[in-house]
Scaffold this active site. Structure first.
Site, PDB file in Angstrom:
ATOM      1  N   ASN A 210      27.473  37.087  42.706  1.00  0.00           N
ATOM      2  CA  ASN A 210      26.413  36.071  42.681  1.00  0.00           C
ATOM      3  C   ASN A 210      25.428  36.322  43.824  1.00  0.00           C
ATOM      4  O   ASN A 210      25.577  37.265  44.592  1.00  0.00           O
ATOM      5  CB  ASN A 210      27.027  34.670  42.766  1.00  0.00           C
ATOM      6  CG  ASN A 210      27.879  34.506  44.004  1.00  0.00           C
ATOM      7  OD1 ASN A 210      27.362  34.530  45.116  1.00  0.00           O
ATOM      8  ND2 ASN A 210      29.187  34.381  43.818  1.00  0.00           N
ATOM      9  N   PRO A 305      41.664  31.886  41.939  1.00  0.00           N
ATOM     10  CA  PRO A 305      42.256  30.780  42.704  1.00  0.00           C
ATOM     11  C   PRO A 305      41.164  29.924  43.318  1.00  0.00           C
ATOM     12  O   PRO A 305      40.089  30.432  43.667  1.00  0.00           O
ATOM     13  CB  PRO A 305      43.051  31.497  43.803  1.00  0.00           C
ATOM     14  CG  PRO A 305      42.472  32.871  43.883  1.00  0.00           C
ATOM     15  CD  PRO A 305      41.954  33.199  42.508  1.00  0.00           C
ATOM     16  N   ASP A 306      41.425  28.612  43.436  1.00  0.00           N
ATOM     17  CA  ASP A 306      40.474  27.710  44.083  1.00  0.00           C
ATOM     18  C   ASP A 306      40.890  27.598  45.561  1.00  0.00           C
ATOM     19  O   ASP A 306      41.835  26.875  45.901  1.00  0.00           O
ATOM     20  CB  ASP A 306      40.506  26.340  43.391  1.00  0.00           C
ATOM     21  CG  ASP A 306      39.450  25.402  43.945  1.00  0.00           C
ATOM     22  OD1 ASP A 306      39.131  25.517  45.146  1.00  0.00           O
ATOM     23  OD2 ASP A 306      38.950  24.560  43.182  1.00  0.00           O
TER      24      ASP A 306
END
Ligand SMILES: Cc1cc2nc3c(=O)[nH]c(=O)nc-3n(C[C@H](O)[C@H](O)[C@H](O)COP(=O)(O)O)c2cc1C
Length: 397
Positions: A210, A305-306
């Site tokens: 991003n 994973p957060d």
């Protein structure tokens, strides 16, 4: 040693014989990372040339309140706003007296009235002038208004006298300027910050990522260091210089970032999740470069994973602060994130606005906890970070 990285310093040079040392002061401020501009009084110009100061500062020297071109855009106000700190070195007895009385009859004294920047005064004069009751009283008044005095040294003077009044050493003036930005809001605290984008490989040459630049996270790192914290950074892909006073670990993807966070999280008092972690990654990474032999191509993605939620669920969790980069229903989404992840604060920014957010040097955020929801108006990420550190120390510590 404190730094002046990302700081704008305006050096005022007034009419003391020590003005010949001012090009060296410019250099020493630059050594600490400052962008330096110079304002020269008419008295100062008797002792040092505008050309020398222009050459070392690499900026036009400002010396005239009545400069027609500069004043088209209110140059004196612009300069006053540009500066993070104004250093008057050398400060003559005359300039000190004028500041004391709020006079504004030249560019330097006008700027001082018009600024909210921190001000450092480095007096330099004959020992009798320095010791005079007028000068001493004037310095006390300036100090009581929040200006910092870089005390002159004792020694042999240009006039042959021996006494107190020699300009402080340029390295000391630069160091004292950097100290202006030091505070104790996070003194003794360990702070971990994740920042930058994660890179999730598709094949040996391609990836999903991003636009995060790491600028907001790095500005927070600097603000935390300057507030006295010990800072640990976990850094993904960034396009900004690394804060050298922090400990840094470099990672590529979300899994590596989680491991690096877990390796050190037990020592942290505060965790700030500023990284733009990819929500999904390719289910598998192709061993060889994928060939262009199909009309369409699908890539299966699996959830990453957060990291913030993981830290929030730890038994002895640190104070947890997350970022919410939103494009719609801003406040509602941020409030939900605060609740669902169980963190202590969310910093919300509107990434749909190109003037702020991801790659920009500026930002505008909301600082949201269960009890407060405060807007921090558009400003450089450096200033936003300093304001966030104040909010964190006032509301969460
Ligand atoms: C040769 C010479 C040396 C001077 N040295 C100093 C000095 O070291 N410190 C000082 O406060 N004034 C000194 N002065 C006096 C100032 O230059 C004078 O007060 C001037 O008006 C200051 O202007 P400014 O404060 O606008 O720069 C000196 C004057 C001369 C002629």
């Amino acid at each position: 040693m404190n730094s002046l990285t990302n700081k704008n310093v305006l050096l005022g040079v007034s009419g003391s014989i020590a003005a010949y040392k001012s090009p060296d002061i410019v250099r020493r401020l630059q050594d600490l990372g400052a962008e330096v501009r110079v304002v020269l009084t008419a008295g100062g110009a008797e002792f040092v040339s505008e050309r020398s100061l222009q050459a070392v500062s690499k900026n036009k020297v400002n010396n005239n309140l009545w400069d027609k071109e500069a004043e088209l855009s209110m140059g004196h106000i612009e300069l006053a706003k540009w500066a993070d700190a104004i250093v008057i070195a050398p400060a003559s007895a005359n300039t000190i007296a004028k500041l004391c009385h709020g006079k504004a009859d030249d560019l330097l004294t006008t700027l001082i009235l018009a600024t909210t920047a921190k001000v450092l005064i480095a007096p330099a004069m004959n020992q009798q002038m320095y010791g005079s009751m007028a000068t001493q009283d004037n310095l006390k008044i300036l100090e009581s208004r929040g200006m910092v005095i870089a005390k002159p040294e004792f020694g042999v003077q240009a006039c042959g006298d021996i006494g107190e009044g020699r300009l402080a050493e340029p390295t000391s003036i630069a160091a004292q300027t950097a100290n202006l930005f030091q505070n104790t809001q996070l003194s003794g605290k360990n702070v971990m910050i994740t920042l930058g984008a994660t890179i999730e490989a598709i094949d040996p040459v391609r990836f999903i990522s991003n636009h995060s630049s790491g600028k907001m996270g790095m500005a927070l790192a600097t603000a935390c260091v300057e507030a006295g914290a010990t800072v640990n950074l976990v850094i993904g892909a960034i396009s900004v210089a690394v804060e050298s006073r922090a400990e840094s670990v470099f990672v590529t993807n979300a899994d590596e970032m989680l491991k690096a966070v877990n390796a050190n999280i037990s020592k942290q008092d505060i965790f700030i999740s500023c990284a733009a972690v990819a929500d999904y990654r390719p289910a598998s990474i192709a061993k060889n470069k994928i060939k262009k032999d199909r009309e369409t191509l699908s890539i299966d993605l699996v959830k990453n994973p957060d990291i913030l939620s993981n830290v929030c669920q730890l038994k002895d969790k640190p104070i947890c602060i997350g970022f919410a980069a939103e494009t719609e229903n801003l406040l509602e989404n941020a409030q939900n994130k605060l609740k669902n992840k169980g963190c202590d604060a969310i910093i919300l920014n509107d990434v749909s606005n190109a003037k702020i957010g991801l790659k920009s040097d500026r930002n505008e955020v909301f600082f949201i906890t269960k009890k407060v929801c405060e807007k921090i108006e558009i400003n450089s990420k450096i200033i936003i970070a300093q304001k966030l550190v104040i909010k964190i120390s006032e509301t969460l510590i």
